[in-house]
Design a protein around this motif. Structure first.
Motif, PDB file in Angstrom:
ATOM      1  N   GLN A  25      73.303  13.533   3.590  1.00  0.00           N
ATOM      2  CA  GLN A  25      72.149  14.414   3.415  1.00  0.00           C
ATOM      3  C   GLN A  25      72.673  15.752   2.953  1.00  0.00           C
ATOM      4  O   GLN A  25      73.239  16.496   3.731  1.00  0.00           O
ATOM      5  N   LEU A  26      72.446  16.051   1.720  1.00  0.00           N
ATOM      6  CA  LEU A  26      73.042  17.260   1.173  1.00  0.00           C
ATOM      7  C   LEU A  26      72.605  18.543   1.862  1.00  0.00           C
ATOM      8  O   LEU A  26      73.427  19.360   2.229  1.00  0.00           O
ATOM      9  N   PHE A  27      71.305  18.703   2.017  1.00  0.00           N
ATOM     10  CA  PHE A  27      70.851  19.999   2.501  1.00  0.00           C
ATOM     11  C   PHE A  27      70.352  19.946   3.929  1.00  0.00           C
ATOM     12  O   PHE A  27      70.263  20.958   4.579  1.00  0.00           O
ATOM     13  N   ALA A  28      69.992  18.763   4.364  1.00  0.00           N
ATOM     14  CA  ALA A  28      69.439  18.670   5.700  1.00  0.00           C
ATOM     15  C   ALA A  28      70.465  19.227   6.685  1.00  0.00           C
ATOM     16  O   ALA A  28      71.669  19.083   6.488  1.00  0.00           O
ATOM     17  N   PRO A  29      69.982  19.858   7.738  1.00  0.00           N
ATOM     18  CA  PRO A  29      70.914  20.410   8.722  1.00  0.00           C
ATOM     19  C   PRO A  29      71.787  19.313   9.339  1.00  0.00           C
ATOM     20  O   PRO A  29      72.889  19.555   9.754  1.00  0.00           O
ATOM     21  N   GLN A  30      71.271  18.106   9.367  1.00  0.00           N
ATOM     22  CA  GLN A  30      72.041  17.010   9.938  1.00  0.00           C
ATOM     23  C   GLN A  30      71.562  15.691   9.350  1.00  0.00           C
ATOM     24  O   GLN A  30      70.421  15.575   8.946  1.00  0.00           O
ATOM     25  N   VAL A  31      72.441  14.713   9.318  1.00  0.00           N
ATOM     26  CA  VAL A  31      72.013  13.417   8.809  1.00  0.00           C
ATOM     27  C   VAL A  31      71.113  12.772   9.849  1.00  0.00           C
ATOM     28  O   VAL A  31      71.323  12.925  11.043  1.00  0.00           O
ATOM     29  N   ASP A  32      70.100  12.076   9.388  1.00  0.00           N
ATOM     30  CA  ASP A  32      69.198  11.470  10.352  1.00  0.00           C
ATOM     31  C   ASP A  32      69.406   9.962  10.486  1.00  0.00           C
ATOM     32  O   ASP A  32      68.655   9.293  11.163  1.00  0.00           O
ATOM     33  N   HIS A  33      70.401   9.454   9.828  1.00  0.00           N
ATOM     34  CA  HIS A  33      70.713   8.041   9.988  1.00  0.00           C
ATOM     35  C   HIS A  33      72.215   7.847  10.112  1.00  0.00           C
ATOM     36  O   HIS A  33      72.991   8.641   9.593  1.00  0.00           O
ATOM     37  N   HIS A  34      72.592   6.794  10.805  1.00  0.00           N
ATOM     38  CA  HIS A  34      74.006   6.454  10.899  1.00  0.00           C
ATOM     39  C   HIS A  34      74.425   5.711   9.642  1.00  0.00           C
ATOM     40  O   HIS A  34      73.643   4.963   9.073  1.00  0.00           O
ATOM     41  N   ALA A  35      75.667   5.891   9.254  1.00  0.00           N
ATOM     42  CA  ALA A  35      76.223   5.107   8.156  1.00  0.00           C
ATOM     43  C   ALA A  35      77.430   4.355   8.703  1.00  0.00           C
ATOM     44  O   ALA A  35      78.312   4.952   9.319  1.00  0.00           O
ATOM     45  N   THR A  36      77.430   3.047   8.533  1.00  0.00           N
ATOM     46  CA  THR A  36      78.488   2.210   9.088  1.00  0.00           C
ATOM     47  C   THR A  36      79.017   1.273   8.015  1.00  0.00           C
ATOM     48  O   THR A  36      78.237   0.741   7.227  1.00  0.00           O
ATOM     49  N   ALA A  37      80.320   1.069   8.003  1.00  0.00           N
ATOM     50  CA  ALA A  37      80.909   0.157   7.031  1.00  0.00           C
ATOM     51  C   ALA A  37      80.558  -1.281   7.393  1.00  0.00           C
ATOM     52  O   ALA A  37      80.729  -1.705   8.528  1.00  0.00           O
ATOM     53  N   LEU A  38      80.026  -2.026   6.432  1.00  0.00           N
ATOM     54  CA  LEU A  38      79.690  -3.434   6.657  1.00  0.00           C
ATOM     55  C   LEU A  38      80.883  -4.309   6.332  1.00  0.00           C
ATOM     56  O   LEU A  38      81.043  -5.395   6.884  1.00  0.00           O
ATOM     57  N   ALA A  39      81.677  -3.853   5.383  1.00  0.00           N
ATOM     58  CA  ALA A  39      82.913  -4.539   5.013  1.00  0.00           C
ATOM     59  C   ALA A  39      83.970  -3.448   4.945  1.00  0.00           C
ATOM     60  O   ALA A  39      83.640  -2.269   5.020  1.00  0.00           O
ATOM     61  N   ASP A  40      85.210  -3.834   4.826  1.00  0.00           N
ATOM     62  CA  ASP A  40      86.242  -2.825   4.637  1.00  0.00           C
ATOM     63  C   ASP A  40      85.871  -2.046   3.384  1.00  0.00           C
ATOM     64  O   ASP A  40      85.590  -2.639   2.342  1.00  0.00           O
ATOM     65  N   SER A  41      85.833  -0.740   3.506  1.00  0.00           N
ATOM     66  CA  SER A  41      85.274   0.067   2.423  1.00  0.00           C
ATOM     67  C   SER A  41      86.133   1.275   2.113  1.00  0.00           C
ATOM     68  O   SER A  41      86.894   1.750   2.950  1.00  0.00           O
ATOM     69  N   GLU A  42      85.960   1.752   0.906  1.00  0.00           N
ATOM     70  CA  GLU A  42      86.662   2.943   0.499  1.00  0.00           C
ATOM     71  C   GLU A  42      85.624   3.965   0.045  1.00  0.00           C
ATOM     72  O   GLU A  42      84.767   3.660  -0.776  1.00  0.00           O
ATOM     73  N   LEU A  43      85.733   5.151   0.602  1.00  0.00           N
ATOM     74  CA  LEU A  43      84.775   6.208   0.281  1.00  0.00           C
ATOM     75  C   LEU A  43      85.492   7.397  -0.328  1.00  0.00           C
ATOM     76  O   LEU A  43      86.680   7.607  -0.092  1.00  0.00           O
ATOM     77  N   CYS A  44      84.741   8.167  -1.073  1.00  0.00           N
ATOM     78  CA  CYS A  44      85.238   9.429  -1.603  1.00  0.00           C
ATOM     79  C   CYS A  44      84.373  10.511  -0.970  1.00  0.00           C
ATOM     80  O   CYS A  44      83.208  10.660  -1.321  1.00  0.00           O
ATOM     81  N   LEU A  45      84.935  11.224   0.000  1.00  0.00           N
ATOM     82  CA  LEU A  45      84.159  12.156   0.812  1.00  0.00           C
ATOM     83  C   LEU A  45      84.182  13.565   0.250  1.00  0.00           C
ATOM     84  O   LEU A  45      85.238  14.046  -0.177  1.00  0.00           O
ATOM     85  N   PHE A  46      83.033  14.225   0.303  1.00  0.00           N
ATOM     86  CA  PHE A  46      82.970  15.612  -0.145  1.00  0.00           C
ATOM     87  C   PHE A  46      82.531  16.488   1.014  1.00  0.00           C
ATOM     88  O   PHE A  46      81.374  16.435   1.426  1.00  0.00           O
ATOM     89  N   PRO A  47      83.438  17.281   1.544  1.00  0.00           N
ATOM     90  CA  PRO A  47      83.108  18.133   2.691  1.00  0.00           C
ATOM     91  C   PRO A  47      82.078  19.172   2.279  1.00  0.00           C
ATOM     92  O   PRO A  47      81.999  19.551   1.114  1.00  0.00           O
ATOM     93  N   ARG A  48      81.298  19.577   3.262  1.00  0.00           N
ATOM     94  CA  ARG A  48      80.244  20.536   2.963  1.00  0.00           C
ATOM     95  C   ARG A  48      80.839  21.822   2.377  1.00  0.00           C
ATOM     96  O   ARG A  48      80.289  22.401   1.444  1.00  0.00           O
ATOM     97  N   ALA A  49      81.957  22.218   2.981  1.00  0.00           N
ATOM     98  CA  ALA A  49      82.599  23.450   2.505  1.00  0.00           C
ATOM     99  C   ALA A  49      83.016  23.274   1.046  1.00  0.00           C
ATOM    100  O   ALA A  49      83.747  22.357   0.700  1.00  0.00           O
ATOM    101  N   GLY A  50      82.553  24.134   0.208  1.00  0.00           N
ATOM    102  CA  GLY A  50      82.971  24.102  -1.184  1.00  0.00           C
ATOM    103  C   GLY A  50      82.069  23.279  -2.066  1.00  0.00           C
ATOM    104  O   GLY A  50      81.929  23.573  -3.250  1.00  0.00           O
ATOM    105  N   PHE A  51      81.424  22.265  -1.492  1.00  0.00           N
ATOM    106  CA  PHE A  51      80.655  21.368  -2.344  1.00  0.00           C
ATOM    107  C   PHE A  51      79.418  22.031  -2.925  1.00  0.00           C
ATOM    108  O   PHE A  51      79.119  21.882  -4.109  1.00  0.00           O
ATOM    109  N   GLU A  52      78.747  22.780  -2.088  1.00  0.00           N
ATOM    110  CA  GLU A  52      77.521  23.423  -2.580  1.00  0.00           C
ATOM    111  C   GLU A  52      77.852  24.437  -3.666  1.00  0.00           C
ATOM    112  O   GLU A  52      77.113  24.554  -4.653  1.00  0.00           O
ATOM    113  N   ALA A  53      78.941  25.151  -3.486  1.00  0.00           N
ATOM    114  CA  ALA A  53      79.352  26.119  -4.507  1.00  0.00           C
ATOM    115  C   ALA A  53      79.627  25.394  -5.823  1.00  0.00           C
ATOM    116  O   ALA A  53      79.286  25.866  -6.902  1.00  0.00           O
ATOM    117  N   LEU A  54      80.216  24.217  -5.706  1.00  0.00           N
ATOM    118  CA  LEU A  54      80.531  23.423  -6.889  1.00  0.00           C
ATOM    119  C   LEU A  54      79.254  23.000  -7.610  1.00  0.00           C
ATOM    120  O   LEU A  54      79.186  22.989  -8.839  1.00  0.00           O
TER     121      LEU A  54
END
Lengths: 243, 243
Positions: free
Chosen positions: A90-119
DNA sequence: CGGCGCGTTGACTGTAGTCAAATAAAGTGG
DNA sequence: CCACTTTATTTGACTACAGTCAACGCGCCG
């Protein structure tokens, strides 16, 4: 067309042409790559818990992810799936309102909040790409509403199978002949608003009618896609029309 | 803070502070206002038909809109609602994949495809505002998935009533004591995956238990919100937990 | 080997769907 | 404005699909 090579981390990314990154030029991609970090998750691992806010969003590189809500009794309800190249968080929401769980072994590319909005502010193309992707997720979510609201259990299961077969196929208009379901029976049930037993029974019925062929607990071959399609297209059989 | 007054058309817009326009400065707003045009729709009128592509998107100013899919048999399935300040339309998709129909007499602010995309490129704040809104619609769509997937009919109806009461109230955390449902019984049924008769029966049951009080066919008072909330929060009663 | 999670199958029950009819509300035209 | 038509809603009786409870089979890991 690009003068500069893509960042090393992105060069051989399997979803490079479909994820939000595809809309960026190499310069923008380099900046995005600088703040993004890869991480692998094993099946069952939690990626984002509702209430978390450190991650702005994340692209699924490989594997499969479920989005779920947990109710007061601790029962899980799956509200959506994410396939490779899809976007989580959830980009702007103060908090995510759903859980995200890996269903299979997965690879993610994570973008921390810090810096992302500026980008995002610096590179409108990024915002636009995220919007594009989000609109597709919205459309998918509404299709799920459509599917679940249908009358009979058969319709829902057939719809889910076809959706999985479509996701597993390279082209979105064709079905994969064979699929390995990333979902347990319980997860399918939770997603479709049915019980484990009903899902199981429907699958055996499908197999007996020659629509599918089960290969182990999770794998199956689609034997008669047209028949399944007709079932789904047929609409809310079992829930009388009201024109 | 703005040196220039807002465009006349927007000055007294009821959703000026909540719709996507709220993120724009007066200069941007003037440009948006220049290409946007207002239109009123009567209850039942089609706003966007699936396949249409002249409208990029539209903001709902007043009234209520349903989004629906029509299946092969001509049966309608409602996949979402749009409340005032909400956004309609598929920005980039070649065509809208759902119909949009006015549930009540409504006023929309339409943005034709021509010019709108250029405006988004010129004003990143607009893109960002649309993204923000779209993410909220996504979250709402997933909540609907959650609601519909639940076991018992009572839960679904209770959830819908509370959602409507929340939408009718000025603050999103409180419920309006009285609501005028913009949906017919059939529309409620189509949305929840139930039949007209079941919806009707559930409402009479609710009234007999003192949870609500019907005022005419569409209006009702919420008499015991906590009880209704508990029902919804209670989760999938009637669909055994599988922890 | 024995416990454990997951899936399948069976017997029974209950909720919600179906068919049908009565009633209430909302339009329509004189 | 009222009589009449049309549409929406409610209610009842019956049925069937899917949920519940329970037992069993299978593969896996300690």
């Amino acid at each position: 067309m690009a003068a500069r090579p893509a960042p090393a981390a992105c060069a051989d990314c399997p979803v490079r042409d479909q994820a939000v990154c595809s809309a960026l030029d190499t310069h923008e991609l380099a900046e995005l790559s600088a703040i993004g970090r890869h991480r692998r998750y094993a099946r069952g691992e939690t990626i984002l818990a509702a209430g978390d806010d450190s991650i702005a969003c994340a692209t699924l590189v490989s594997g499969a992810v479920k989005l779920s809500a947990i109710d007061a009794e601790g029962t899980e309800r799956i509200v959506g799936l994410v396939h490779p190249a899809g976007l989580l968080g959830q980009l702007f929401a103060p908090q995510v309102d759903h859980h995200a769980t890996a269903l299979a072994d997965s690879e993610l590319c994570l973008f921390p909040r810090a810096g992302f909005e500026a980008l995002m502010v610096r590179h409108p193309a990024l915002t636009r790409a995220i919007l594009d992707r989000t609109l597709r997720e919205l459309s998918a979510a509404r299709s799920l509403v459509d599917l679940i609201g249908r009358g009979r259990a058969e319709l829902r299961v057939a719809g889910l199978l076809l959706a999985m077969a479509r996701a597993a196929s390279p082209s979105p208009c064709h079905y994969a002949g064979h699929i390995e379901l990333p979902l347990t029976r319980g997860e399918m049930a939770s997603m479709l608003g049915l019980t484990i037993e009903t899902v199981s029974r429907v699958l055996t019925r499908f197999e007996k009618s020659g629509l599918i062929e089960r290969k182990g607990a999770r794998g199956l071959d689609i034997r008669d896609a047209p028949q399944l399609e007709e079932m789904v297209a047929g609409g809310r059989q079992g829930l009388r029309s009201t024109p």
